[in-house]
Design a protein around this motif. Sequence first.
Motif, PDB file in Angstrom:
ATOM      1  N   ASN A  39       0.967  -2.285  -4.287  1.00 61.07           N
ATOM      2  CA  ASN A  39       2.375  -2.701  -4.307  1.00 61.07           C
ATOM      3  C   ASN A  39       3.194  -1.768  -5.195  1.00 61.07           C
ATOM      4  OD1 ASN A  39       1.833  -4.785  -2.573  1.00 61.07           O
ATOM      5  ND2 ASN A  39       1.934  -6.386  -4.114  1.00 61.07           N
ATOM      6  N   SER A  42       3.854   1.371  -3.308  1.00 58.75           N
ATOM      7  CA  SER A  42       4.906   1.143  -2.308  1.00 58.75           C
ATOM      8  C   SER A  42       6.292   1.155  -2.938  1.00 58.75           C
ATOM      9  CB  SER A  42       4.689  -0.201  -1.601  1.00 58.75           C
ATOM     10  OG  SER A  42       3.491  -0.191  -0.877  1.00 58.75           O
ATOM     11  N   LYS A  46       9.323   3.780  -2.148  1.00 54.52           N
ATOM     12  CA  LYS A  46      10.638   3.306  -1.689  1.00 54.52           C
ATOM     13  C   LYS A  46      11.767   3.686  -2.633  1.00 54.52           C
ATOM     14  CE  LYS A  46       8.990  -0.616   0.998  1.00 54.52           C
ATOM     15  NZ  LYS A  46       8.883  -2.082   1.069  1.00 54.52           N
ATOM     16  N   ARG A  54       9.456   8.946   3.603  1.00 55.64           N
ATOM     17  CA  ARG A  54       8.543   7.933   3.046  1.00 55.64           C
ATOM     18  C   ARG A  54       7.234   7.816   3.816  1.00 55.64           C
ATOM     19  NH1 ARG A  54      13.091   3.321   2.116  1.00 55.64           N
ATOM     20  NH2 ARG A  54      14.241   4.462   0.516  1.00 55.64           N
ATOM     21  N   GLU A  55       7.307   7.821   5.143  1.00 55.55           N
ATOM     22  CA  GLU A  55       6.085   7.669   5.936  1.00 55.55           C
ATOM     23  C   GLU A  55       5.129   8.832   5.678  1.00 55.55           C
ATOM     24  OE1 GLU A  55       4.566   6.888  10.504  1.00 55.55           O
ATOM     25  OE2 GLU A  55       6.703   6.798  10.059  1.00 55.55           O
ATOM     26  N   ALA A  58       3.550   8.409   2.260  1.00 60.72           N
ATOM     27  CA  ALA A  58       2.527   7.360   2.315  1.00 60.72           C
ATOM     28  C   ALA A  58       1.269   7.867   3.022  1.00 60.72           C
ATOM     29  CB  ALA A  58       3.077   6.125   3.014  1.00 60.72           C
TER      30      ALA A  58
END
Length: 70
Positions: A39, A42, A46, A54-55, A58
């Motif tokens: 978390n 994440s 963000k 972002r993708e 990640a």
Amino acid sequence: MPIISKYSNQEVEQIIAELLATLKKNNASAELSLMCLGNAASIIIKDNFPKQTREQIAESFSAALKDAAK
């Protein structure tokens, strides 16, 4: 080819030690620790990267995690 980091090993190890100490202080299980760290990752993605990247960030993070787990 080795990856050169702009962060010293000492700096990285100190932050990791502090994160792990916090989890231990709270008696977090392995499952809860991973949930919290995931978390946090994440939130960092963000809050610090434009939506259009972002993708990919990640995916790169996920690939590095998979490689480290081998």
